[in-house]
Design a protein around this motif. Sequence first.
Motif, mmCIF file in Angstrom:
data_model
loop_
_atom_site.group_PDB
_atom_site.id
_atom_site.type_symbol
_atom_site.label_atom_id
_atom_site.label_comp_id
_atom_site.label_asym_id
_atom_site.label_seq_id
_atom_site.Cartn_x
_atom_site.Cartn_y
_atom_site.Cartn_z
ATOM 1 N N GLU A 9 0.824 -1.228 -0.017
ATOM 2 C CA GLU A 9 -0.027 -0.149 0.056
ATOM 3 C C GLU A 9 1.062 1.457 -0.009
ATOM 4 N N TRP A 10 1.814 1.287 0.778
ATOM 5 C CA TRP A 10 2.866 2.458 0.913
ATOM 6 C C TRP A 10 3.441 2.809 -0.472
ATOM 7 N N VAL A 11 4.080 1.685 -1.207
ATOM 8 C CA VAL A 11 4.731 1.512 -2.523
ATOM 9 C C VAL A 11 3.822 2.177 -3.531
ATOM 10 N N GLY A 12 2.317 1.702 -3.371
ATOM 11 C CA GLY A 12 1.507 2.085 -4.274
ATOM 12 C C GLY A 12 1.203 3.692 -4.100
ATOM 13 N N ARG A 13 1.071 4.021 -2.958
ATOM 14 C CA ARG A 13 0.896 5.730 -2.720
ATOM 15 C C ARG A 13 2.069 6.571 -3.310
ATOM 16 N N PHE A 14 3.283 5.931 -3.265
ATOM 17 C CA PHE A 14 4.560 6.480 -3.671
ATOM 18 C C PHE A 14 4.178 6.355 -5.251
ATOM 19 N N ARG A 15 3.850 5.587 -6.044
ATOM 20 C CA ARG A 15 3.855 5.394 -7.286
ATOM 21 C C ARG A 15 2.509 6.141 -7.763
ATOM 22 N N ALA A 16 1.575 6.476 -7.002
ATOM 23 C CA ALA A 16 0.433 7.174 -7.419
ATOM 24 C C ALA A 16 0.717 8.660 -7.315
ATOM 25 N N ILE A 17 2.008 9.158 -6.635
ATOM 26 C CA ILE A 17 2.404 10.337 -6.770
ATOM 27 C C ILE A 17 3.575 10.620 -7.794
ATOM 28 N N GLY A 18 3.792 9.594 -8.360
ATOM 29 C CA GLY A 18 4.713 9.825 -9.757
ATOM 30 C C GLY A 18 5.998 9.407 -9.320
ATOM 31 N N LEU A 19 6.340 8.596 -8.012
ATOM 32 C CA LEU A 19 7.713 8.020 -7.787
ATOM 33 C C LEU A 19 7.898 6.962 -8.426
ATOM 34 N N ASP A 20 9.118 6.889 -9.264
ATOM 35 C CA ASP A 20 9.657 5.452 -9.901
ATOM 36 C C ASP A 20 10.657 4.854 -8.703
ATOM 37 N N ASP A 21 11.085 3.701 -9.341
ATOM 38 C CA ASP A 21 12.081 2.850 -8.266
ATOM 39 C C ASP A 21 13.319 3.779 -7.798
#
Length: 60
Positions: A9-21
């Motif tokens: 869920e945390w990674v999903g939130r990061f991705r939702a705001i545009g963060l890549d690996d």
Amino acid sequence: MGKKIGVEEWVGRFRAIGLDDAAMKRWHELFEQENPEGHQSFLEWLGVPQEQADRIRGGK
């Protein structure tokens, strides 16, 4: 008390705001550099096993 947030869920939130690996890796590096105890505590709160937390924290 609310539902516990997990890694996915945390990674999903990061991705939702545009963060890549690469950005997520940099976020972890900065967290570790500025507040290693807080970073460890955060990973524990997420339920990350210690072996995985050590890898995330750079082999600490």
